[in-house]
Design a protein around this motif. Structure first.
Motif, mmCIF file in Angstrom:
data_model
loop_
_atom_site.group_PDB
_atom_site.id
_atom_site.type_symbol
_atom_site.label_atom_id
_atom_site.label_comp_id
_atom_site.label_asym_id
_atom_site.label_seq_id
_atom_site.Cartn_x
_atom_site.Cartn_y
_atom_site.Cartn_z
ATOM 1 N N PRO A 28 0.818 -1.219 0.000
ATOM 2 C CA PRO A 28 0.000 0.000 0.000
ATOM 3 C C PRO A 28 0.853 1.271 0.000
ATOM 4 N N ILE A 29 0.346 2.273 -0.683
ATOM 5 C CA ILE A 29 0.987 3.592 -0.741
ATOM 6 C C ILE A 29 0.358 4.435 0.354
ATOM 7 N N HIS A 30 1.160 4.942 1.261
ATOM 8 C CA HIS A 30 0.629 5.779 2.331
ATOM 9 C C HIS A 30 0.539 7.213 1.827
ATOM 10 N N ILE A 31 -0.674 7.707 1.731
ATOM 11 C CA ILE A 31 -0.934 9.035 1.176
ATOM 12 C C ILE A 31 -0.501 10.102 2.182
ATOM 13 N N GLU A 32 0.211 11.098 1.670
ATOM 14 C CA GLU A 32 0.770 12.141 2.532
ATOM 15 C C GLU A 32 0.021 13.464 2.434
ATOM 16 N N SER A 33 -0.762 13.648 1.357
ATOM 17 C CA SER A 33 -1.471 14.915 1.162
ATOM 18 C C SER A 33 -2.532 14.729 0.084
ATOM 19 N N THR A 34 -3.372 15.747 -0.066
ATOM 20 C CA THR A 34 -4.382 15.724 -1.129
ATOM 21 C C THR A 34 -3.697 15.628 -2.484
ATOM 22 N N ASP A 35 -2.635 16.403 -2.677
ATOM 23 C CA ASP A 35 -1.901 16.371 -3.943
ATOM 24 C C ASP A 35 -1.325 14.986 -4.213
ATOM 25 N N HIS A 36 -0.824 14.339 -3.171
ATOM 26 C CA HIS A 36 -0.253 13.001 -3.321
ATOM 27 C C HIS A 36 -1.331 12.026 -3.794
ATOM 28 N N LEU A 37 -2.523 12.087 -3.199
ATOM 29 C CA LEU A 37 -3.609 11.221 -3.634
ATOM 30 C C LEU A 37 -3.955 11.502 -5.089
ATOM 31 N N GLU A 38 -4.048 12.767 -5.467
ATOM 32 C CA GLU A 38 -4.365 13.118 -6.851
ATOM 33 C C GLU A 38 -3.318 12.566 -7.814
ATOM 34 N N GLU A 39 -2.051 12.612 -7.418
ATOM 35 C CA GLU A 39 -0.983 12.060 -8.258
ATOM 36 C C GLU A 39 -1.139 10.549 -8.411
ATOM 37 N N VAL A 40 -1.421 9.853 -7.317
ATOM 38 C CA VAL A 40 -1.592 8.402 -7.377
ATOM 39 C C VAL A 40 -2.780 8.051 -8.265
ATOM 40 N N LEU A 41 -3.880 8.791 -8.136
ATOM 41 C CA LEU A 41 -5.056 8.539 -8.971
ATOM 42 C C LEU A 41 -4.753 8.802 -10.446
ATOM 43 N N ALA A 42 -3.956 9.830 -10.724
ATOM 44 C CA ALA A 42 -3.631 10.180 -12.100
ATOM 45 C C ALA A 42 -2.675 9.169 -12.744
ATOM 46 N N GLU A 43 -1.831 8.559 -11.938
ATOM 47 C CA GLU A 43 -0.794 7.672 -12.466
ATOM 48 C C GLU A 43 -1.231 6.209 -12.586
ATOM 49 N N ASN A 44 -2.381 5.859 -12.025
ATOM 50 C CA ASN A 44 -2.805 4.458 -12.008
ATOM 51 C C ASN A 44 -4.220 4.310 -12.542
ATOM 52 N N VAL A 46 -6.456 1.738 -11.957
ATOM 53 C CA VAL A 46 -7.366 1.326 -10.879
ATOM 54 C C VAL A 46 -6.662 1.542 -9.539
ATOM 55 N N VAL A 47 -7.355 2.240 -8.640
ATOM 56 C CA VAL A 47 -6.791 2.515 -7.317
ATOM 57 C C VAL A 47 -7.841 2.197 -6.257
ATOM 58 N N LEU A 48 -7.459 1.388 -5.293
ATOM 59 C CA LEU A 48 -8.286 1.119 -4.122
ATOM 60 C C LEU A 48 -7.734 1.978 -2.992
ATOM 61 N N VAL A 49 -8.582 2.840 -2.421
ATOM 62 C CA VAL A 49 -8.145 3.730 -1.342
ATOM 63 C C VAL A 49 -8.827 3.316 -0.051
ATOM 64 N N ASP A 50 -8.014 3.039 0.953
ATOM 65 C CA ASP A 50 -8.488 2.633 2.272
ATOM 66 C C ASP A 50 -8.354 3.824 3.219
ATOM 67 N N PHE A 51 -9.486 4.414 3.607
ATOM 68 C CA PHE A 51 -9.503 5.463 4.628
ATOM 69 C C PHE A 51 -9.600 4.737 5.971
ATOM 70 N N TYR A 52 -8.606 4.934 6.826
ATOM 71 C CA TYR A 52 -8.520 4.171 8.075
ATOM 72 C C TYR A 52 -8.074 5.069 9.221
ATOM 73 N N ALA A 78 -3.942 2.466 -1.922
ATOM 74 C CA ALA A 78 -3.507 3.613 -1.137
ATOM 75 C C ALA A 78 -4.202 3.600 0.216
ATOM 76 N N LYS A 79 -3.491 4.078 1.224
ATOM 77 C CA LYS A 79 -4.061 4.173 2.566
ATOM 78 C C LYS A 79 -4.043 5.630 3.000
ATOM 79 N N VAL A 80 -5.175 6.081 3.539
ATOM 80 C CA VAL A 80 -5.307 7.458 4.012
ATOM 81 C C VAL A 80 -5.649 7.417 5.496
#
Length: 129
Positions: A28-44, A46-52, A78-80
């Motif tokens: 899992p990619i640990h998301i560090e910011s809103t921009d980081h999440l946007e980058e991960v979504l743009a680069e992949n 299919v993305v599964l995001v776990d808000f925990y 990704a984990k948020v």
């Protein structure tokens, strides 16, 4: 170098790092910011995001499943941490944890609240791969 050039260089380095982990990073990619999440979504695709949250029992139960999915599927996972990134949790209307979002090409394809079994998650990922 100007500040704008420095920022652009940093963005380019981040982009290269993300591209190197595009596809299935294996963990899992640990998301560090809103921009980081946007980058991960743009680069992949299919993305599964776990808000925990660290204090959440069901989140701890789901964690091994999320790690297995990251290792075994082509989806990026990704984990948020909702305590660290409260604004992001609010933006995605996370009211209970765990909350999982499935994104396809940067768009929300599914939203699930509560612990999900691995077969269900893999099925949803495969249907959108």
């Amino acid at each position: 170098m100007s500040d704008a050039e420095d920022i652009e260089d940093i963005r380019e380095q981040k982009k290269e790092q993300l591209q190197a982990t595009a596809g299935s990073p294996g963990e899992p990619i640990h998301i560090e910011s809103t921009d980081h999440l946007e980058e991960v979504l743009a680069e992949n695709h299919v993305v599964l995001v776990d808000f925990y949250a660290d204090w959440c029992g069901p989140c701890k139960m789901l964690a091994p499943t999320v790690e297995e999915i990251a290792a075994e599927t082509d989806a990026a996972v990704a984990k948020v941490d909702i305590d660290e990134l409260q604004n992001l949790a609010r933006e995605y209307q996370v009211q209970g944890v765990p909350t999982l979002y499935l994104f396809v090409d940067g768009e929300t394809a599914d939203r699930m609240v509560g612990v999900q079994d691995k077969a269900t998650l893999v099925e949803k990922i495969d249907a959108n791969a």
